[in-house]
Every structure is written in C-alpha cells, then in structure tokens.
Design a protein around this motif. Sequence first.
Motif, mmCIF file in Angstrom:
data_model
loop_
_atom_site.group_PDB
_atom_site.id
_atom_site.type_symbol
_atom_site.label_atom_id
_atom_site.label_comp_id
_atom_site.label_asym_id
_atom_site.label_seq_id
_atom_site.Cartn_x
_atom_site.Cartn_y
_atom_site.Cartn_z
ATOM 1 N N ALA A 297 0.823 -1.210 0.000
ATOM 2 C CA ALA A 297 0.000 0.000 0.000
ATOM 3 C C ALA A 297 0.857 1.260 0.000
ATOM 4 N N SER A 298 2.111 1.138 0.420
ATOM 5 C CA SER A 298 2.955 2.333 0.482
ATOM 6 C C SER A 298 3.305 2.862 -0.912
ATOM 7 N N PHE A 299 2.916 2.125 -1.937
ATOM 8 C CA PHE A 299 3.115 2.615 -3.305
ATOM 9 C C PHE A 299 2.302 3.888 -3.536
ATOM 10 N N ILE A 300 1.205 4.029 -2.736
ATOM 11 C CA ILE A 300 0.352 5.217 -2.831
ATOM 12 C C ILE A 300 1.158 6.481 -2.521
ATOM 13 N N LYS A 301 2.213 6.310 -1.704
ATOM 14 C CA LYS A 301 3.026 7.466 -1.328
ATOM 15 C C LYS A 301 3.673 8.137 -2.532
ATOM 16 N N LEU A 302 3.647 7.449 -3.650
ATOM 17 C CA LEU A 302 4.135 8.050 -4.895
ATOM 18 C C LEU A 302 3.414 9.367 -5.165
ATOM 19 N N PHE A 303 2.122 9.423 -4.749
ATOM 20 C CA PHE A 303 1.315 10.615 -5.019
ATOM 21 C C PHE A 303 1.415 11.638 -3.884
ATOM 22 N N TRP A 304 1.934 11.211 -2.738
ATOM 23 C CA TRP A 304 2.016 12.072 -1.560
ATOM 24 C C TRP A 304 3.433 12.608 -1.453
ATOM 25 N N LEU B 239 0.108 22.146 0.602
ATOM 26 C CA LEU B 239 0.118 21.930 -0.847
ATOM 27 C C LEU B 239 -0.075 20.463 -1.215
ATOM 28 N N ARG B 240 0.211 19.577 -0.243
ATOM 29 C CA ARG B 240 0.284 18.156 -0.582
ATOM 30 C C ARG B 240 -1.009 17.583 -1.158
ATOM 31 N N PRO B 241 -2.192 17.908 -0.601
ATOM 32 C CA PRO B 241 -3.412 17.342 -1.210
ATOM 33 C C PRO B 241 -3.595 17.791 -2.663
ATOM 34 N N VAL B 242 -3.294 19.057 -2.930
ATOM 35 C CA VAL B 242 -3.427 19.579 -4.290
ATOM 36 C C VAL B 242 -2.477 18.837 -5.218
ATOM 37 N N LEU B 243 -1.228 18.731 -4.766
ATOM 38 C CA LEU B 243 -0.229 18.028 -5.574
ATOM 39 C C LEU B 243 -0.622 16.570 -5.773
ATOM 40 N N ALA B 244 -1.196 15.970 -4.701
ATOM 41 C CA ALA B 244 -1.601 14.565 -4.804
ATOM 42 C C ALA B 244 -2.660 14.400 -5.883
ATOM 43 N N LEU B 245 -3.601 15.339 -5.936
ATOM 44 C CA LEU B 245 -4.650 15.286 -6.956
ATOM 45 C C LEU B 245 -4.028 15.380 -8.358
ATOM 46 N N ILE B 246 -3.098 16.362 -8.509
ATOM 47 C CA ILE B 246 -2.435 16.536 -9.813
ATOM 48 C C ILE B 246 -1.661 15.278 -10.185
#
Lengths: 256, 190
Positions: free
Chosen positions: A153-160, A168-175
């Motif tokens: 599941a830590s692969f998700i951290k690619l977006f975080w 800024l992190r949620p915005v960047l995560a969405l992008i």
Amino acid sequence: MASESLGAEHVSEESGLVFHPMDQFIVKPLFGDGPISWYTPTNVTLWMGLAVLAIIALLVLSTSKRAIVPGRGQSIAELAYGFVYKMVEDVTGKDGIKYFPYIMTLFMFIVCANFLGLIPGSFTTTSHLAVTVVMALAVFLTVTVLGFYLHGASFIKLFWISAAPLPLRPVLALIEVISYFVRPVSHSIRLMGNMMAGHAVIKVFAGFAAITAIAPISVLAISAIYALEILVSFIQAYVFAILTCVYLKDALHPHH
Amino acid sequence: MATETTAQHVDPLALEEAGMCVDAHGGAIGMPQLCFDWFPNQMFWLVVTLVVIFLVLSRVALPRIAAILAERQGTITNDIAAAEDLKAKAVAAEAAYNQALADARTEAQAIVAEAKAEIQADLDVAIQKADAEIAAKSAESEKAIAEIRAGALDSVKAVASDTAAELVSVLGGKADSDAVNAAVSDRLKG
C-alpha cells in the motif's frame, strides 16, 4: 457499372486532385474481401510479421558468427543492445535490468515497425491507436501492479509528495493522480499521432504532385518530410522506451 | 441498384456514424485509427507479434549478444594484462641491456688503462735501455775519438820529425835526430 460511374464522379468532383491521405491506414484482409474478425490475416499481420523478420535478421542472424571483432550487422545488433541496456540502467538503476528484455521487445518492435512503415506503399502498424494503446496499457498495468506488488500500500506514497509543504500536498496529490492516469493516453497517442501525421502529410503533398507547376515543390516537400520522418521514427521509439523506463522507475523506487 | 444510387448521395459523416469505416470505393471515412471493427484484429496480431519478439529476444538474441560482449570484455582485459606484462618485460630487458652496456664500458676502460700502463712500462724500459746503450756507445766513440786524436798527434810528431830531418839533410846540414825531435815537440807545444 454503377460503381465505375461513381468513381469517375468522385474524381471529377475534386477537379483532378485526388486526396486520400487516410486510405493508407485502412486495414485490409490479405486474402479475399471478407469481414475482418480478430484472427483474419490482414495487412497488420503482414507488416508485423515483417517487423519480426527484421528483428530476427538484425539481432539473431547478424550475430550468428559471434565474432570478437564485429562485422557491420553485428555492430548494429550490439549498438541496439547497448543503447537500450544503457537506457534501462541509467533510468531505472541496477534493479531495473531484469526488465530489460521487455523494454527491448517494445523498442525493437516500434523502431522496426516505424522504419518498415517508411517504405512507400507499406502499412504502418504503429500509426494505429489499437496497437499503441495495447502497448501503453500493458506498460501502465504492469508498472502499477508491480508497484503495489513490490511496495504494498505504500506505493500510494508516490502521489504524496513529502518534500512539498503540507498544505500543498493534497493539491499536488490530486495533480499527481490525474497525471498518473493520463500516462497511458499520452504514451499511446504520442506515438500513434506522430506516425499518422507524418504519413498523412506526405500523402497530401503527393496529391498536389498532380499539378505540373506545383510538382517540383511537392517532390521537395515530400523528400524533406521523409527525412524528418526517419528522425521521428527513431525518436518516437526512443521516447516510448524511455517513458516506459521512467514509469518503471516509479514502480521500483516510488519514494522520490 | 436503388441502394447503390442512394449510397452515392449519403453524407460521409452519416456513414461514419453508422459505424462504417470504408466507403463504397474502398476509401477511408474519417480516421481509420478510430474504426473499432478492426481493433480486435490489430490487438490480436500485436499480442502475437510481441510474444514472438519477446521469445526470440529473451531466448536467443539477448543472451547471445550479452555473451559476445562479455567475451569481448574478457579478451580486452586479458590483452591489456598481457600487454602490460610484455611492457614490463621490455622495460626489464632495456634495463639489463643498459647495465650490460655500462659494465662493458667500464671493463673496456679498465682494459684500455691496463694496456696503456703496460705499454708505458715497456716503453720506459726500452727507453732506459736505449739511453744506456746510447750513453755507452757515445762513451766508446769518445774514447775512440780520443785514441784517434792521440794517434794523430803522435803521427804528426813523427811525420814532422821525419820531414824536418829530411829538410835539414836536403839543406846540407846534419840532422841530429834528438835535436829535431826536441824542436818539433817544442813547435807542436807552441
């Protein structure tokens, strides 16, 4: 009888100029005229088969002597091997080397199909969305599955992106998520669009060659675009392969 | 016949919407890339092609090229090692040659010096001998010359005495040999 008169009318409608730039992309059965089902041998089959033969000639037959001092053919094979190998190693690192045969497969297929497509009258398999989409989706799915398989599941951290400030992190995560899922689209359309556009433009200039006054310009333009297409054929294969490496690197090392 | 004549006036967009990819003349309608009828065919043959290429590459081509490159690397490494070995040997040989040359040169100089000294000694002995001989000979010669001179003086005395006696007798005098001799000796001294 009716179709003949139709054909004559078709040509006369365009006052001597015949533009059919897209006809070269039509899939036709090799034998007969029947409907095209999934197994029908078509011009796709023919030109993909020729690409396979080209790869065998380039990488297998030319290296059959296993010479220490390579000949011309073997030099090309070694050059192609070294080129892709170094690319995989540089982009993905040492642990990406085990995926080298897959990337080599993609690169060799695309580069051979692109160059075979430059033969006048040939069929360019890589100018078709169905072909590039299958390859891009295969890369996308493989890389995603590999990422979750290797890192859970830590692969998700690619977006975080932990390097960015917290607000800024949620915005960047969405992008990041959007850009991640757009990857197969851009990956496939880039190759298909480049190949289709160049071939269609050549056909348009060829249509203008029917007018005597414009014919020399038309021939010059075709030559120039042909030269450009030679470059594009290689560069697009390279771009496809290196993007595959970049995506693979994300799966292997998602923590930036 | 009726359908063909109607098809002739049909808008290409309508044909495209109807899911047709090729018009009645075999020309493309719109982008053939978006003709979904052909997708399964292209995908199937692409998968076949990629699988064949992958098998050819992973089973034959890539291991073979990798082996060729590894073998070449090995050969190059070996050749470099051999070349370095040979170079070291050449350097050693040159050093040995230079050493031999220097040895030979010093030996030659020693021999030359020895020969020179020997010759000098021989020469000195010979010169000494020659000098002695020359001195002896000159002494002998001087002695001979002195003897000859003495002999000549006596002879002069005798000849003068005889000549004087003869002269006296020719002049009609009586030659007294003692007086003549005394007169000659007296004259010779003076």
